[in-house]
Design a protein around this motif. Structure first.
Motif, mmCIF file in Angstrom:
data_model
loop_
_atom_site.group_PDB
_atom_site.id
_atom_site.type_symbol
_atom_site.label_atom_id
_atom_site.label_comp_id
_atom_site.label_asym_id
_atom_site.label_seq_id
_atom_site.Cartn_x
_atom_site.Cartn_y
_atom_site.Cartn_z
ATOM 1 N N ARG A 134 10.651 13.504 4.059
ATOM 2 C CA ARG A 134 9.658 14.405 4.816
ATOM 3 C C ARG A 134 9.370 13.825 5.800
ATOM 4 N NH1 ARG A 134 6.932 18.264 2.568
ATOM 5 N NH2 ARG A 134 6.853 18.834 0.407
ATOM 6 N N VAL A 135 9.218 12.412 5.997
ATOM 7 C CA VAL A 135 8.914 11.664 7.180
ATOM 8 C C VAL A 135 9.920 11.930 8.339
ATOM 9 C CG1 VAL A 135 8.088 9.421 8.103
ATOM 10 C CG2 VAL A 135 7.811 10.104 5.695
ATOM 11 N N GLY A 136 11.261 11.907 7.791
ATOM 12 C CA GLY A 136 12.265 12.075 8.718
ATOM 13 C C GLY A 136 13.034 10.794 9.154
ATOM 14 N N VAL A 137 12.866 9.847 8.169
ATOM 15 C CA VAL A 137 13.590 8.524 8.306
ATOM 16 C C VAL A 137 14.746 8.575 7.149
ATOM 17 C CG1 VAL A 137 11.358 7.640 9.608
ATOM 18 C CG2 VAL A 137 11.799 7.663 6.721
ATOM 19 N N SER A 138 15.220 7.466 7.222
ATOM 20 C CA SER A 138 16.427 7.129 6.284
ATOM 21 C C SER A 138 15.627 6.538 4.975
ATOM 22 C CB SER A 138 17.313 5.958 6.782
ATOM 23 O OG SER A 138 16.885 4.979 7.045
ATOM 24 N N ARG A 139 16.294 6.526 3.881
ATOM 25 C CA ARG A 139 15.726 6.003 2.725
ATOM 26 C C ARG A 139 15.784 4.401 2.932
ATOM 27 N NH1 ARG A 139 17.744 3.633 -1.944
ATOM 28 N NH2 ARG A 139 19.762 3.559 -1.010
ATOM 29 N N LEU A 140 16.830 3.969 3.621
ATOM 30 C CA LEU A 140 16.830 2.370 3.966
ATOM 31 C C LEU A 140 15.520 2.000 4.671
ATOM 32 C CD1 LEU A 140 18.196 -0.283 3.997
ATOM 33 C CD2 LEU A 140 19.362 0.407 6.021
ATOM 34 N N TRP A 141 14.903 2.690 5.645
ATOM 35 C CA TRP A 141 13.776 2.376 6.348
ATOM 36 C C TRP A 141 12.666 2.271 5.371
ATOM 37 C CZ3 TRP A 141 9.183 4.419 7.807
ATOM 38 C CH2 TRP A 141 8.598 3.690 8.818
ATOM 39 N N ILE A 142 12.421 3.392 4.543
ATOM 40 C CA ILE A 142 11.611 3.342 3.587
ATOM 41 C C ILE A 142 11.324 2.159 2.748
ATOM 42 C CG2 ILE A 142 10.312 4.564 1.649
ATOM 43 C CD1 ILE A 142 9.807 6.183 4.083
ATOM 44 N N MET A 143 12.458 1.764 2.219
ATOM 45 C CA MET A 143 12.450 0.723 1.448
ATOM 46 C C MET A 143 12.069 -0.575 1.963
ATOM 47 S SD MET A 143 15.813 -1.221 -0.279
ATOM 48 C CE MET A 143 15.538 -2.476 1.313
ATOM 49 N N GLN A 144 12.573 -0.829 3.228
ATOM 50 C CA GLN A 144 12.544 -1.860 4.042
ATOM 51 C C GLN A 144 10.858 -2.013 4.522
ATOM 52 O OE1 GLN A 144 15.062 -1.357 7.357
ATOM 53 N NE2 GLN A 144 16.656 -2.851 6.331
ATOM 54 N N LEU A 145 10.332 -0.804 4.703
ATOM 55 C CA LEU A 145 8.823 -0.827 5.079
ATOM 56 C C LEU A 145 8.134 -1.177 3.801
ATOM 57 C CD1 LEU A 145 6.572 0.113 6.799
ATOM 58 C CD2 LEU A 145 6.942 2.414 6.109
ATOM 59 N N LEU A 174 0.910 -1.403 -0.063
ATOM 60 C CA LEU A 174 0.050 0.108 -0.111
ATOM 61 C C LEU A 174 0.747 1.159 0.010
ATOM 62 C CD1 LEU A 174 -2.706 1.464 0.625
ATOM 63 C CD2 LEU A 174 -2.180 1.266 2.788
ATOM 64 N N ILE A 175 1.797 1.225 0.821
ATOM 65 C CA ILE A 175 2.621 2.502 0.977
ATOM 66 C C ILE A 175 3.448 2.732 -0.347
ATOM 67 C CG2 ILE A 175 4.837 3.313 2.055
ATOM 68 C CD1 ILE A 175 3.600 2.292 4.846
ATOM 69 N N ARG A 176 3.921 1.854 -0.991
ATOM 70 C CA ARG A 176 4.787 2.037 -2.012
ATOM 71 C C ARG A 176 3.846 2.312 -3.226
ATOM 72 N NH1 ARG A 176 8.784 -0.018 -6.203
ATOM 73 N NH2 ARG A 176 10.262 -0.402 -4.782
ATOM 74 N N ASP A 177 2.634 1.762 -3.327
ATOM 75 C CA ASP A 177 1.786 2.228 -4.526
ATOM 76 C C ASP A 177 1.384 3.784 -4.413
ATOM 77 O OD1 ASP A 177 1.591 -0.329 -5.395
ATOM 78 O OD2 ASP A 177 -0.646 -0.560 -4.839
ATOM 79 N N ARG A 178 1.071 4.122 -2.851
ATOM 80 C CA ARG A 178 0.838 5.485 -2.661
ATOM 81 C C ARG A 178 2.094 6.195 -2.957
ATOM 82 N NH1 ARG A 178 -3.657 7.994 -2.817
ATOM 83 N NH2 ARG A 178 -4.010 9.492 -1.065
ATOM 84 N N ARG A 179 3.231 5.864 -2.634
ATOM 85 C CA ARG A 179 4.423 6.681 -2.804
ATOM 86 C C ARG A 179 4.773 6.921 -4.000
ATOM 87 N NH1 ARG A 179 9.620 5.503 -4.879
ATOM 88 N NH2 ARG A 179 9.426 3.180 -3.778
ATOM 89 N N THR A 180 4.653 5.872 -4.857
ATOM 90 C CA THR A 180 5.218 6.058 -6.322
ATOM 91 C C THR A 180 4.239 6.927 -7.027
ATOM 92 O OG1 THR A 180 3.814 4.244 -6.896
ATOM 93 C CG2 THR A 180 6.142 3.812 -6.455
ATOM 94 N N SER A 215 10.732 9.546 -5.443
ATOM 95 C CA SER A 215 11.689 8.714 -5.208
ATOM 96 C C SER A 215 11.526 8.350 -3.539
ATOM 97 C CB SER A 215 13.064 9.252 -5.169
ATOM 98 O OG SER A 215 13.432 10.361 -4.544
ATOM 99 N N GLN A 216 12.260 7.045 -3.225
ATOM 100 C CA GLN A 216 12.135 6.845 -1.728
ATOM 101 C C GLN A 216 12.677 8.071 -0.687
ATOM 102 O OE1 GLN A 216 14.179 3.086 -2.020
ATOM 103 N NE2 GLN A 216 12.363 1.987 -2.438
ATOM 104 N N GLN A 217 13.783 8.368 -1.314
ATOM 105 C CA GLN A 217 14.452 9.650 -0.821
ATOM 106 C C GLN A 217 13.626 10.788 -0.294
ATOM 107 O OE1 GLN A 217 17.896 9.599 0.852
ATOM 108 N NE2 GLN A 217 16.687 11.202 1.693
ATOM 109 N N GLU A 218 12.860 10.965 -1.392
ATOM 110 C CA GLU A 218 12.091 12.157 -0.979
ATOM 111 C C GLU A 218 11.078 12.115 0.130
ATOM 112 O OE1 GLU A 218 9.424 15.225 -4.130
ATOM 113 O OE2 GLU A 218 10.135 13.427 -4.931
#
Lengths: 96, 96
Positions: free
Chosen positions: A30-41, A12-18, A23-26
């Motif tokens: 905004r959230v205040g976490v690392s890109r690695l964390w977004i990717m793993q999430l 769900l998060i990936r669909d929405r994010r794209t 990018s994951q970095q963007e």
DNA sequence: ATATCATGTCTACGATCGCTGACAAGTAAA
DNA sequence: TTTACTTGTCAGCGATCGTAGACATGATAT
């Protein structure tokens, strides 16, 4: 959309994010976490912390709801629905 | 019920738990976590892991849904709603 | 008064989170 | 091609999770 597993949440998060970010970095910035964390999430990380998840969802313009379980597998043993549990509990004399 | 913060989640879980189980310990044993964790979760622990939370909700006969944010405070800066973000992104020359 | 719970609060301690920083593969433009 | 960008993966590290165990308090009895 129903979220039964952390993988559901990730998809769900990936669909929405794209759809919203480039990018994951963007999103991560905004959230205040690392890109690695977004990717793993997005891959369904089951150990992700609820606080960060809620912040992420908010950034994606979403919120969580709680709803009764439609496909009931509440208790492993042949217990019935939640209401019955409630009745049983209320009817019990002592507290084993 | 809308879950915007970890405290919302905690309140919801506590309400549900008190209706179905006799103690925090009983729910904890079913979920496979410590009673301390249940207690902290009910108090709104923002660092609780999503996997354990989903298991707990399932034991309480509930599931999570994702829904669009009705009261939008999506982006701190003067950005508009999510749909606008989408439009902006789509309109940008470099897509990646 | 005594016993029995449930809940909240502490102290350790091992396990693991989330982070930084780097790298490679893939894509898409210039 | 070269350049730029995104995504996935890895290692190392400090910070923190979740746990077991013990204790105090309050409620509910007997």
């Amino acid at each position: 959309m129903k979220i039964n597993t952390s993988h559901d949440l990730g998809s769900l998060i990936r669909d929405r994010r794209t759809k919203i970010f480039r990018s994951q970095q963007e999103l991560a910035s905004r959230v205040g976490v690392s890109r690695l964390w977004i990717m793993q999430l997005e891959k369904g990380k089951p150990t992700a912390q609820i606080g960060l998840i809620l912040r992420t969802l908010r950034e994606l313009g979403m919120a969580l709801d709680a709803s009764p379980l439609q496909t009931p597998a509440p208790h492993r043993s042949g217990a019935a629905a939640v209401n019955l549990d409630h009745i049983i509990k209320s009817a019990l004399p002592a507290k084993p």
